[in-house]
Design a protein around this motif. Structure first.
Motif, short mmCIF file in Angstrom:
data_model
loop_
_atom_site.label_atom_id
_atom_site.label_comp_id
_atom_site.label_asym_id
_atom_site.label_seq_id
_atom_site.Cartn_x
_atom_site.Cartn_y
_atom_site.Cartn_z
N CYS A 102 28.65 49.85 53.11
CA CYS A 102 28.36 48.53 52.59
C CYS A 102 29.25 47.36 53.21
CB CYS A 102 28.04 48.16 51.19
SG CYS A 102 27.80 46.74 50.54
N LEU A 103 30.44 47.56 52.59
CA LEU A 103 31.67 46.24 53.28
C LEU A 103 32.73 47.31 54.20
CD1 LEU A 103 31.73 44.21 49.86
CD2 LEU A 103 30.48 43.95 51.87
N GLY A 104 33.05 46.36 55.38
CA GLY A 104 34.06 47.08 56.04
C GLY A 104 35.15 46.20 56.39
N LYS A 105 36.45 46.63 56.28
CA LYS A 105 37.42 46.04 56.65
C LYS A 105 38.25 46.48 57.92
CE LYS A 105 42.22 45.09 54.99
NZ LYS A 105 43.16 45.45 53.84
N ARG A 106 38.47 45.72 58.87
CA ARG A 106 39.20 46.10 60.23
C ARG A 106 40.38 46.33 59.78
NH1 ARG A 106 39.44 44.18 65.73
NH2 ARG A 106 40.49 45.79 66.59
N THR A 107 40.82 47.67 60.47
CA THR A 107 42.07 48.06 60.71
C THR A 107 42.38 48.39 62.19
OG1 THR A 107 41.44 50.47 60.61
CG2 THR A 107 41.79 49.43 58.40
N LYS A 108 43.69 49.03 62.43
CA LYS A 108 44.15 49.25 63.80
C LYS A 108 43.40 50.36 64.61
CE LYS A 108 49.04 47.77 63.27
NZ LYS A 108 50.33 48.19 63.54
N GLU A 109 42.77 51.34 63.76
CA GLU A 109 41.88 52.26 64.10
C GLU A 109 40.60 52.18 64.31
OE1 GLU A 109 44.50 52.78 61.71
OE2 GLU A 109 45.74 53.35 62.88
N GLY A 110 39.74 51.07 63.34
CA GLY A 110 38.60 50.91 63.45
C GLY A 110 38.15 50.11 62.39
N TYR A 111 37.23 50.41 61.43
CA TYR A 111 36.82 49.84 60.34
C TYR A 111 36.55 50.73 59.15
CZ TYR A 111 35.43 45.22 61.90
OH TYR A 111 35.54 43.88 62.45
N GLU A 112 37.42 50.38 57.91
CA GLU A 112 37.42 51.20 56.80
C GLU A 112 36.27 50.86 55.87
OE1 GLU A 112 40.98 51.02 55.02
OE2 GLU A 112 42.05 52.19 56.23
N TRP A 113 35.41 51.60 55.38
CA TRP A 113 34.10 51.17 54.53
C TRP A 113 34.28 51.42 53.17
CZ3 TRP A 113 30.93 48.10 57.25
CH2 TRP A 113 30.82 47.96 58.34
N ILE A 114 33.56 50.65 52.29
CA ILE A 114 33.28 51.21 51.05
C ILE A 114 31.76 50.96 50.70
CG2 ILE A 114 35.30 50.50 49.81
CD1 ILE A 114 34.25 47.82 49.02
N THR A 115 31.11 52.14 49.89
CA THR A 115 29.89 52.00 49.84
C THR A 115 29.18 51.21 49.01
OG1 THR A 115 29.75 53.70 48.02
CG2 THR A 115 30.06 54.51 50.41
N GLY A 144 35.79 29.37 41.08
CA GLY A 144 36.07 29.02 42.55
C GLY A 144 36.51 29.98 43.16
N ILE A 145 36.35 30.10 44.36
CA ILE A 145 36.46 31.10 45.48
C ILE A 145 37.24 30.44 46.76
CG2 ILE A 145 36.10 33.12 46.88
CD1 ILE A 145 33.56 33.57 45.08
N TYR A 146 38.44 30.56 46.87
CA TYR A 146 39.04 29.80 48.03
C TYR A 146 39.83 31.05 49.03
CZ TYR A 146 42.44 26.78 50.49
OH TYR A 146 43.08 25.97 51.09
N SER A 147 39.03 31.47 50.07
CA SER A 147 39.41 32.53 50.70
C SER A 147 38.79 32.74 52.19
CB SER A 147 39.17 33.89 49.90
OG SER A 147 39.69 34.90 50.79
N ILE A 148 39.28 33.18 53.09
CA ILE A 148 38.34 33.76 54.31
C ILE A 148 37.61 34.74 53.89
CG2 ILE A 148 40.14 32.81 55.94
CD1 ILE A 148 40.56 35.96 56.38
N ASN A 149 36.53 35.14 54.77
CA ASN A 149 35.47 36.22 54.53
C ASN A 149 36.38 37.41 54.45
OD1 ASN A 149 34.20 34.06 55.35
ND2 ASN A 149 32.87 35.11 56.78
N ASN A 150 36.27 38.49 53.21
CA ASN A 150 36.68 39.45 53.08
C ASN A 150 35.92 40.05 51.89
OD1 ASN A 150 37.72 38.45 50.59
ND2 ASN A 150 39.50 37.73 51.56
N THR A 151 36.25 41.73 51.77
CA THR A 151 35.68 42.53 50.67
C THR A 151 35.61 41.67 49.26
OG1 THR A 151 35.92 44.36 51.92
CG2 THR A 151 35.84 44.57 49.62
#
Length: 689
Positions: A102-115, A144-151
């Protein structure tokens, strides 16, 4: 056949590097041969007749021809019976893709995902943690939400939807005073911050925010955060702390109704305090459904891969993500640095790419700048564009031609190589750029037109529309009509006027601002956009002007500067332009930012300095650019008083960072006018005016 094309490509690459050039006609002959034998897909059949993109149902009200296919013939409230709120939309995706990413975070190796299941469970835990902190699960509780795009941004938003709370997004370019204004106005007691720096930004002036009680930090909480918070009697917690708290006190969801407000989206505006656009779950679902209904004919969204980099603080990005979640696709977030965006694209390899015209313009400019030093490469690029354009005009969408393999493969690889649909909005994009992107990417390119007050879209170009220079027909979620603007000489009798919208996607009003609400929403529920549109013969809408951004010259003539800027920016020399005037003067002046990449190549060829400061100070360069602008204006039919008399060149681009553009890259005209008032004044003085 593919091996033959590959071999030919290798030989042509060697040929292009060789000083012993064969006749160009030989290359063309080989290219034409490969063109003829390459297998082409069939033309895409549009869901509507592109020569009849809207229907006038009376009193000048236009609707999509697709509306007749809906159950009651009314604007679409929702596409799926089981997805009428943001919470239900995510539950639908959960049923489709429970154990899939569902949601992926960029890492050095690629993308880490959670379902999907993990997102649901973590959102429930975070929402339960908010309740454990004392927040009530109801539609008048604002987070309030004050952040860049992330999980965590999405988890917080999903938690609020699950428990009927309301989100308000904050962002850097609002500035300190605007953020304080928004927090106080909406009575926020809890703000989720992306990192310690953003938390500190809020905490430093927390004594001016009467409602604030809790700051939740997604990243690491700093010692300075804790010290400042203690002095202000505010608690600071990590996002993980709130999740853990919620797991120990797990609460059952409190689902919202479609009529409940889900978010208050504050537009940065160009002057005054930000306006809070109140949007319900029903508004967002209606807009998302209208968007999906158009795009589904070109592409099915199940298993969609999407790169999220446009700010989640704005509704364009949130609408696209809602469509992804509703259909079970997955979202990977960019690394956080826009300079690394191409690397993110190549790592994730998305199938859907939503962007803004500025990036598309840069891609086109970069490609043409790259071949400008070689006549043969420029010839091949022009030839490739013309051959692919012949396919585009026949509604053939492909990236398997000889020209893709020889010329366009590098452009396609920049986007990861798998993009099927490119979406663009937030600002106008030229027909030349749109056509180039269609040719170079071999994708469906859909340009939409809308504004926050209707969530996202009002009209959109339908897949299969081979034309350009317009923003398509109405979406199935709204009615569209034009109304007279006598002061600007726009009348519906000539198919021109202010664009007005009505439907289930239209906002509820500006938060605690009834006066401005009345200025935008009339008694019959029509939202007045402030944009001037024209109905074209094919039923598509063309945006031709802006109602508010006009000024009057001394002879009584009204001038719409954005129209002039839109024409002048077509000059190859120009990156940005700001046109202004004085009601005591008889002509306009302009400030122009030259295009750095173009000038880097053009200047040495014409014996001018490459240093941008020196280039901008060169009168001869200025005169050349001014002449080119006026030629573009003449071709576009600008009247004499609309053409600028003189220009000033400056080296620095207008940007969000220097306060001259909004986060959606629209010009902040009051700031531009204030910044360049001395420059414009000097131009008038030079002409003794």
């Amino acid at each position: 056949m593919s091996e033959a094309v590959s071999l030919l490509k290798q030989h042509l690459e060697l040929y292009l590097e060789s000083p012993m050039l064969l006749p160009v006609t030989g290359v063309v002959a080989v290219a034409v041969f490969c063109w003829c034998v390459t297998r082409m897909p069939k033309p895409f059949k549009s869901s509507i007749d592109i020569n009849n993109q809207s229907i006038d149902i009376g009193d000048g009200v236009h609707v999509s021809p697709l509306m007749k296919d809906l159950k009651d013939g009314q604007p679409m409230k929702y596409l799926f019976e089981d997805a009428q709120t943001l919470h239900e939309a995510f539950l639908r995706g959960l049923r489709l893709s429970r154990h899939e990413k569902c949601l992926g975070k960029r890492t050095k190796e690629g993308y880490e995902w959670i379902t999907y299941e993990q997102v649901h469970d973590r959102a429930q835990a975070f929402g339960s943690g908010l309740i454990a902190l004392g927040l009530e699960p109801r539609p008048d509780t604002v987070i309030g939400i004050y952040s860049i795009n992330n999980t965590e941004w999405v988890l917080a938003e999903k938690a609020c939807s699950m428990f009927s709370m309301v989100t308000v997004a904050l962002y850097d370019t609002l500035g300190q005073k605007a953020c304080q204004f928004i927090i106080n106005l909406t009575n926020q007691s809890t703000i989720v911050c992306g990192d310690s720096a953003k938390a500190q930004f809020i905490l430093d002036d927390a004594d001016k925010i009467t409602s604030l009680r809790t700051v939740i930090v997604i990243d690491t909480v700093s010692h300075t955060n804790l010290e400042t918070a203690k002095k202000q009697n505010i608690q600071v917690l990590s996002f993980q702390d709130v999740e853990k708290m919620g797991k120990k006190n797990l609460r059952s969801p409190v689902p919202p109704k479609p009529s409940d407000v889900c978010t208050i989206s504050f537009t940065s505006g160009t002057t005054g305090n930000p306006k809070g656009v109140m949007l319900t779950h029903g508004n967002v679902i209606s807009s998302t459904s209208g968007f999906l209904y158009v795009t589904q004919f070109a592409h099915q969204f199940k298993n969609e891969t999407y790169l999220s980099y446009l700010p989640l603080a704005h509704m364009f990005e949130r609408t696209v993500q809602t469509a992804i979640f509703m259909t079970g696709g997955h979202v990977g977030f960019f690394s956080g640095d826009i300079k690394l965006l191409l690397g993110d694209l190549q790592m994730l390899k998305p199938t859907l790419f939503a962007t803004v015209p500025r990036l598309l313009n840069r891609i086109r400019d970069k490609v043409y700048s790259g071949v400008s030093s070689s006549g043969i490469k420029k010839f091949l690029l022009d030839l490739a564009v013309s051959r692919k354009m012949a396919l585009v005009k026949r509604a053939i969408v492909t990236r398997n031609t000889f020209w893709d393999k020889l010329v366009f493969h590098k452009v396609q690889s920049l986007l990861g190589g798998r993009v099927v649909v490119v979406l663009t909005g937030s600002a106008p994009v030229s027909e030349d750029t749109l056509n180039f992107i269609k040719c170079a990417t071999g994708c469906f390119v859909i340009e939409g037109y809308g504004q926050t007050e209707v969530v996202t879209g009002i009209t959109g170009q339908f897949p299969g529309d081979t034309g350009g220079g317009h923003v398509g027909g109405p979406l199935v979620c709204n009615y569209v009509k034009l109304v007279d603007v006598p002061d600007m000489n726009y009348f519906t009798s000539n198919n021109k006027g202010e664009v007005c919208v009505k439907g289930p996607n239209v906002f509820q009003g500006y938060y605690k601002d009834p006066e401005k609400t009345k200025e935008t929403l009339d008694e019959d529920g029509w939202c007045h956009t402030g944009d001037i549109g024209e109905w074209l013969p094919n039923g598509a809408l063309k945006i031709i002007d802006r109602k508010k951004h006009i000024f009057k010259l001394a002879q009584g003539e009204y001038v719409a500067p954005e129209k002039i800027e839109g024409i002048y920016v077509r000059s190859k020399y120009v990156a940005q332009v700001f046109v202004d005037g004085d009601s005591l003067k008889t002509c306009c002046m302009a400030v122009v930012v030259p295009d750095q990449e173009v000038m880097d190549i053009w200047a040495p060829k014409n014996r001018f300095p490459t240093d941008m400061d020196k280039l901008c100070a060169n009168k001869q360069v200025k005169d050349i650019i001014l002449k080119d602008l006026r030629e573009h204006g003449k071709k576009a039919g600008l009247r004499g008083f609309e053409q600028v008399l003189d220009i000033a060149l400056i080296p620095e681009l207008f940007s969000v960072e220097n306060g001259l553009l909004t986060p959606t890259l629209k010009s902040k005209r009051p700031e531009l006018r204030k910044q360049f008032q001395p420059v414009i004044r000097d131009l008038y003085k030079q002409h003794d005016m």
